[in-house]
Design a protein around this motif. Structure first.
Motif, PDB file in Angstrom:
ATOM      1  N   ARG A   1     -14.621  28.517 -16.468  1.00  0.00           N
ATOM      2  CA  ARG A   1     -13.370  28.907 -17.121  1.00  0.00           C
ATOM      3  C   ARG A   1     -12.444  29.616 -16.135  1.00  0.00           C
ATOM      4  N   GLY A   2     -13.021  30.445 -15.275  1.00  0.00           N
ATOM      5  CA  GLY A   2     -12.209  31.185 -14.318  1.00  0.00           C
ATOM      6  C   GLY A   2     -11.531  30.293 -13.296  1.00  0.00           C
ATOM      7  N   VAL A   3     -12.225  29.243 -12.843  1.00  0.00           N
ATOM      8  CA  VAL A   3     -11.625  28.372 -11.840  1.00  0.00           C
ATOM      9  C   VAL A   3     -10.510  27.522 -12.440  1.00  0.00           C
ATOM     10  N   HIS A   4     -10.505  27.385 -13.760  1.00  0.00           N
ATOM     11  CA  HIS A   4      -9.420  26.647 -14.409  1.00  0.00           C
ATOM     12  C   HIS A   4      -8.083  27.365 -14.215  1.00  0.00           C
TER      13      HIS A   4
ATOM     14  N   HIS B   1      -6.702  26.203 -10.911  1.00  0.00           N
ATOM     15  CA  HIS B   1      -6.476  24.767 -10.709  1.00  0.00           C
ATOM     16  C   HIS B   1      -4.987  24.436 -10.641  1.00  0.00           C
ATOM     17  N   ARG B   2      -4.648  23.566  -9.690  1.00  0.00           N
ATOM     18  CA  ARG B   2      -3.283  23.073  -9.560  1.00  0.00           C
ATOM     19  C   ARG B   2      -3.325  21.548  -9.573  1.00  0.00           C
ATOM     20  N   PRO B   3      -2.658  20.911 -10.528  1.00  0.00           N
ATOM     21  CA  PRO B   3      -2.706  19.442 -10.596  1.00  0.00           C
ATOM     22  C   PRO B   3      -1.997  18.811  -9.407  1.00  0.00           C
ATOM     23  N   GLY B   4      -2.410  17.596  -9.111  1.00  0.00           N
ATOM     24  CA  GLY B   4      -1.804  16.870  -8.001  1.00  0.00           C
ATOM     25  C   GLY B   4      -2.162  15.398  -8.094  1.00  0.00           C
ATOM     26  N   PRO B   5      -1.712  14.616  -7.147  1.00  0.00           N
ATOM     27  CA  PRO B   5      -2.036  13.184  -7.155  1.00  0.00           C
ATOM     28  C   PRO B   5      -3.533  12.967  -6.973  1.00  0.00           C
ATOM     29  N   LEU B   6      -4.043  11.886  -7.571  1.00  0.00           N
ATOM     30  CA  LEU B   6      -5.462  11.575  -7.459  1.00  0.00           C
ATOM     31  C   LEU B   6      -5.825  11.261  -6.017  1.00  0.00           C
TER      32      LEU B   6
ATOM     33  N   SER C   1     -15.035  27.377  -3.604  1.00  0.00           N
ATOM     34  CA  SER C   1     -14.653  27.287  -2.192  1.00  0.00           C
ATOM     35  C   SER C   1     -13.405  26.432  -2.012  1.00  0.00           C
ATOM     36  N   THR C   2     -13.346  25.304  -2.716  1.00  0.00           N
ATOM     37  CA  THR C   2     -12.196  24.397  -2.613  1.00  0.00           C
ATOM     38  C   THR C   2     -11.881  23.845  -3.989  1.00  0.00           C
ATOM     39  N   GLN C   3     -10.624  23.990  -4.424  1.00  0.00           N
ATOM     40  CA  GLN C   3     -10.196  23.438  -5.708  1.00  0.00           C
ATOM     41  C   GLN C   3      -9.470  22.112  -5.467  1.00  0.00           C
TER      42      GLN C   3
ATOM     43  N   VAL D   1     -14.901  24.463 -22.698  1.00  0.00           N
ATOM     44  CA  VAL D   1     -15.964  23.847 -21.906  1.00  0.00           C
ATOM     45  C   VAL D   1     -15.688  22.368 -21.684  1.00  0.00           C
ATOM     46  N   ASN D   2     -15.236  21.687 -22.727  1.00  0.00           N
ATOM     47  CA  ASN D   2     -14.997  20.242 -22.629  1.00  0.00           C
ATOM     48  C   ASN D   2     -13.696  19.897 -21.920  1.00  0.00           C
ATOM     49  N   LEU D   3     -12.749  20.814 -21.916  1.00  0.00           N
ATOM     50  CA  LEU D   3     -11.433  20.522 -21.345  1.00  0.00           C
ATOM     51  C   LEU D   3     -11.145  21.400 -20.135  1.00  0.00           C
ATOM     52  N   GLY D   4     -12.158  21.625 -19.331  1.00  0.00           N
ATOM     53  CA  GLY D   4     -11.972  22.422 -18.128  1.00  0.00           C
ATOM     54  C   GLY D   4     -11.418  21.592 -16.985  1.00  0.00           C
ATOM     55  N   CYS D   5     -10.866  22.279 -15.995  1.00  0.00           N
ATOM     56  CA  CYS D   5     -10.330  21.626 -14.801  1.00  0.00           C
ATOM     57  C   CYS D   5     -10.695  22.475 -13.583  1.00  0.00           C
ATOM     58  N   GLY D   6     -10.925  21.804 -12.475  1.00  0.00           N
ATOM     59  CA  GLY D   6     -11.175  22.512 -11.228  1.00  0.00           C
ATOM     60  C   GLY D   6     -12.639  22.657 -10.865  1.00  0.00           C
ATOM     61  N   ASP D   7     -13.538  22.586 -11.845  1.00  0.00           N
ATOM     62  CA  ASP D   7     -14.974  22.728 -11.556  1.00  0.00           C
ATOM     63  C   ASP D   7     -15.547  21.342 -11.265  1.00  0.00           C
TER      64      ASP D   7
END
Length: 322
Positions: A49-52, A55-60, A132-134, A169-175
């Motif tokens: 949850r914390g790493v979310h 998180h910064r969105p970007g191109p795939l 370490s890296t997001q 939990v289901n909609l996390g990002c960055g992990d």
């Protein structure tokens, strides 16, 4: 029919009660380790949850798995989760089969202690890795333009601690690196491969793990690297931790529960008590009932021992039978 069901239910209940009686001493001894493993599952969710928030969105990113596997799409995204739920609950129910079936190879408490140790060790590495890296998340709700790709700063500490369960939990990002679904899947499959008894189910479990890997990539929940790293990282962690843990007793030969303590009810160590019993047994065989430290010299009277005088007096006092 009703009588038959009642009789079978009674048999099952007796098995459950008997196994519960067997497992309770283990639970009383191992509960701190089990509780620590369960609490760490919350800590792992809290870290995700914390790493979310970071998180910064970007191109795939360019990914070979994305090129090779067609995208499932949001309407079929549930296939990956359904496969994982099937693997999870199948393994969970299997670990409790000693409470119902007559044939059993392990104790439920001990195998969950082992499984939680594998999970915690793998999750510690996972937390270190994704902090370490997001990377920009490949999942649909983590892409650019989604209002869930980045979380606003929390209003209070409670908002972070509650981790928005289960939606968070289901909609996390960055992990991302490496896949949590694959941690659970590989730990469960390896555990059944070692302690399970059905060869066909072992083969099926590995096939399900491969299918789970492909579905995760096809659903765009993880990059291919997240799954690949999980395959060798989790296997290495399980191999290493398994060598450090004591081997579980095998119940397939009908051996009783291993003693949890080396002391008896009176507090005396069992080894000491066994030696004492052996000494007393030898005393009885040798006719020596006294203290073994009492080795006083027997005094002779007129060249004879007192025991010989006593035996002669008894023989003189006995009347002749003629």
């Amino acid at each position: 029919m009703t009588i038959y069901l009642a009789r079978e239910a009674s048999k099952v209940w007796r098995k459950v009660c008997a196994e519960t009686t067997t497992e309770l001493p283990l639970l009383r001894e191992k509960w701190p380790l089990l509780l620590a493993g369960i609490v760490f599952q919350y800590i792992h969710g809290l870290a995700a949850r914390g790493v979310h928030y970071l998180h910064r969105p970007g191109p795939l990113l360019q990914d070979l798995g994305f090129m090779a596997l067609p995208e499932l799409g949001q309407d079929k995204n549930y296939l990956s989760e359904c496969t994982f739920v099937f693997i999870f609950f199948s393994f969970f129910l299997w670990t409790f089969h000693p409470f119902i079936y007559h044939s059993k190879r392990f104790y439920t408490i001990l195998i969950w202690r082992r499984v939680l140790a594998f999970l915690v060790a793998s999750q510690v590495l996972r937390i270190i890795t994704f902090y370490s890296t997001q990377l920009p998340g490949p999942n649909y709700h983590c892409r650019e333009g989604s209002n869930m790709a980045t979380l606003p700063p929390p209003n209070n500490v409670l908002e972070v601690l509650l981790i928005n369960f289960p939606r968070g939990v289901n909609l996390g990002c960055g992990d991302l690196i490496f896949s949590s679904h694959m941690i659970f899947t590989l730990v469960f499959v390896r555990t059944y491969h070692k302690y399970g008894s059905k060869r066909f189910i072992k083969l099926l479990a590995w096939v399900m793990a491969i299918v789970q890997s492909l579905l995760i990539i096809a659903a765009r929940k993880h990059y291919t690297v997240d799954v690949v790293v999980a395959w060798y990282a989790v296997n290495l962690v399980v191999f290493f931790v398994d060598t450090k843990l004591p081997e579980m007793p095998d119940r397939s030969n009908g051996s009783p529960l291993i003693p949890l303590s080396n002391k008896d009810k009176d507090g005396r160590p069992k080894d000491e008590k066994d030696v004492r019993l052996k000494d007393e047994f030898h005393k009885l065989l040798n006719g020596n009932h006294g203290d073994p430290t009492d080795r006083r010299q027997r005094v002779q009277m007129n060249g004879r021992h007192p025991e010989e005088d006593m035996s002669s007096m008894l023989s003189d006092a006995t009347p002749n039978g003629t």
